[in-house]
Design an enzyme around this catalytic site. Structure first.
Site, PDB file in Angstrom:
ATOM      1  N   SER A  69      43.581  41.089  48.497  1.00  0.00           N
ATOM      2  CA  SER A  69      44.042  42.142  47.607  1.00  0.00           C
ATOM      3  C   SER A  69      43.727  43.509  48.195  1.00  0.00           C
ATOM      4  CB  SER A  69      43.407  41.986  46.229  1.00  0.00           C
ATOM      5  OG  SER A  69      42.359  42.923  46.067  1.00  0.00           O
ATOM      6  N   LYS A  70      44.617  44.441  47.873  1.00  0.00           N
ATOM      7  CA  LYS A  70      44.485  45.818  48.347  1.00  0.00           C
ATOM      8  C   LYS A  70      43.136  46.398  47.984  1.00  0.00           C
ATOM      9  CE  LYS A  70      48.442  47.809  46.790  1.00  0.00           C
ATOM     10  NZ  LYS A  70      49.716  48.404  46.779  1.00  0.00           N
ATOM     11  N   ARG A  71      42.669  46.081  46.778  1.00  0.00           N
ATOM     12  CA  ARG A  71      41.432  46.699  46.304  1.00  0.00           C
ATOM     13  C   ARG A  71      40.207  46.121  47.000  1.00  0.00           C
ATOM     14  NH1 ARG A  71      43.267  44.995  41.717  1.00  0.00           N
ATOM     15  NH2 ARG A  71      45.200  45.261  42.526  1.00  0.00           N
ATOM     16  N   ARG A  72      40.251  44.817  47.279  1.00  0.00           N
ATOM     17  CA  ARG A  72      39.057  44.130  47.765  1.00  0.00           C
ATOM     18  C   ARG A  72      39.004  44.022  49.281  1.00  0.00           C
ATOM     19  NH1 ARG A  72      39.610  39.725  44.026  1.00  0.00           N
ATOM     20  NH2 ARG A  72      41.183  39.100  45.521  1.00  0.00           N
TER      21      ARG A  72
END
Ligand code: GLU
Length: 469
Positions: A237-240
């Site tokens: 994921s982009k966030r992680r």
């Protein structure tokens, strides 16, 4: 038009994702081997999230991994937004043919009906109401009874019961098409024969297949490739996670290594070797050989691949690849102190030791920094051990007197000093290395000393002698 037609259909809403790059490469390998076409379609209909610079980012990212818009197999980019009239026309055809109907229920009314019946989702209430188009009325697809079997080249037949699929929206209340419709109409319009994409799109596929059929077309070959996960087995994921292909380029991963590694996320070359040239990948890659199980994006393994690719470069090519990393504004040394000849001399030694090009400046900075900072931990360890100070003092004296200043003599000298103090060379080297580089790891020491020169070596050795601890 000849040969199969593949496509990728990214939305320009962010950096190009490594998973997207893997999907692109799978499509590219097949298009090239089969003498087909690779279509790039930018799905830019989500106006709130699109930005034109992301489109350029996609094109640049593709070019970096060898998918070049100059190649005859490449077609596009096409922009989904340019086809809005076609999407609406297809929706109207579906309405005329009885495959779709208008509905004026509000979301609250739909929810209330679902609550009352105990069955979630939209219940087809307006199917038989015969509503005409009108402001605020959505157009919904009339999902037929029965089952939808998606023949998937990776996963085999995937069967969906149609009664689990609600009559989905094709046109919003303001008449604009939704993604599902636009995606299918574009694929039909562009004569796409193979839809090879990430597994997360599989749940959409029965709806899309129904649309293909309702529009009078035979569906394409579907192929859903496994999701890419991180160490915790969670979808990248982009966030992680570090997912932007660009980020890997900027850290000094070579495109060839990246391409080779990405191809192994769900597929393996024949034989024992995983590190294989693109020509072999293109020759051997088959959709049928792609696995179902999630593919672990293992940065350590990618870095190991990259190290192998770095070592396979000629020294000249390695030096050229290092340029953006050693001449960048981010290097720790003053620009004017960088000496390309000195760098060229140390480059072959560095080449054998790095996993990415971004590691290079730290390996060579001591040559271009007036006074490398000494890492306190490395200092304590190397100089605090028994005999280290004696070795240091003896080395200063011996190096001041050594006849030829070259790596072999410097090594032989230190070996002798070490032996006289009951130390192996590795141990005797430790205080010298810290004095010269500030760290406990780095390129081969004696070659580094040769390059640094006698005066500067002695100056640094004396400077560390004067420190306590
Ligand atoms: N625009 C979609 C996405 O970026 C692609 C859908 C598809 O490949 O069919 O996820």
């Amino acid at each position: 038009m000849s040969g199969p037609r593949f496509r990728i259909a990214p939305s320009p809403t962010g950096f190009f994702h490594v998973g997207g790059a893997r999907t692109a490469l799978y499509n590219w390998a097949l298009a090239r081997r089969l003498g087909g076409t690779f279509v790039l379609r930018i799905e830019d209909t989500d106006e709130a999230r699109n930005r034109p610079e992301w489109t350029q980012g996609i094109i640049d990212a593709l070019a970096w991994i060898g998918i070049s818009s100059d190649d005859p197999a490449f077609e596009g980019p096409y922009f989904q937004s340019a086809n809005a009239a076609l999407h609406v026309a297809a929706a109207h055809r579906l309405f005329e043919a009885g495959h779709a109907y208008y509905c004026d229920l509000s979301p609250e009314e739909i929810q209330a009906r679902a609550k009352a019946s105990g069955k979630p989702g939209y219940d087809g209430y307006s199917r038989a109401r015969g509503l005409a188009a009108g402001p605020g009325r959505v157009l919904r697809f009339k999902v037929p009874e029965g089952t939808t079997v998606v023949h998937d080249a990776v996963r085999g037949d995937v069967v969906f019961a149609n009664d689990t699929i609600e009559d989905f929206v094709l046109l919003r209340g303001n008449g604009t098409p939704i993604f599902m419709l636009a995606n299918v109409v574009d694929d039909i319009e562009m004569h796409i024969s193979h839809v090879l994409r990430a597994e997360e799109h599989l749940p959409n596929t029965p709806k899309q297949q129904m649309l293909w059929e309702a529009l009078g077309e035979a569906p394409p070959v579907w192929a859903h490739v496994p999701v890419v996960v991180n160490e915790q087995r969670k979808k990248l994921s982009k966030r992680r996670d570090k997912v932007a292909l660009e980020g890997y380029r900027d850290e000094g991963y070579l495109p060839e290594a990246m391409v080779n590694y990405l191809m192994t996320l769900g597929w393996a070359p024949k034989g024992d070797a995983e590190i294989v040239p693109w020509s072999q990948i293109e020759r051997d890659f088959r959709i049928e050989d792609v696995t179902h199980s999630p593919a672990f994006f293992d940065i350590k393994k990618l870095t190991a691949f990259n190290g192998e690719y770095i070592r396979a470069l000629s020294v000249e090519a390695f030096i050229a690849a290092c340029q953006p990393f050693v001449e960048a504004a981010t290097v720790p040394w003053p620009q004017e102190r960088f000496d390309p000849a000195v760098f060229a001399a140390i480059a072959p030694l560095v080449q054998t030791r790095v996993g990415t090009l971004a590691e290079v400046p730290r390996m060579v900075d001591f040559l271009f920094l007036p006074d490398p900072e000494i890492d306190p931990q490395a200092h304590a360890k190397a100089l605090g051990s028994a005999g280290a100070r004696e070795v240091l003092a003896a080395t200063v004296a011996a190096y001041a007197a050594v006849e030829t200043w070259d790596a072999d003599s410097l090594k032989a000298t230190l070996e002798e000093i070490g032996a006289a103090n009951g130390m192996k060379l590795g141990k005797a080297q430790a205080p010298i290395r810290v004095a010269i580089t500030g760290r406990s790891v780095g390129p081969p020491l004696f070659e580094a000393l040769e390059l640094l020169g006698r005066d500067e070596t002695l100056r640094r050795l004396r400077a560390i002698e004067a420190t306590s601890g």
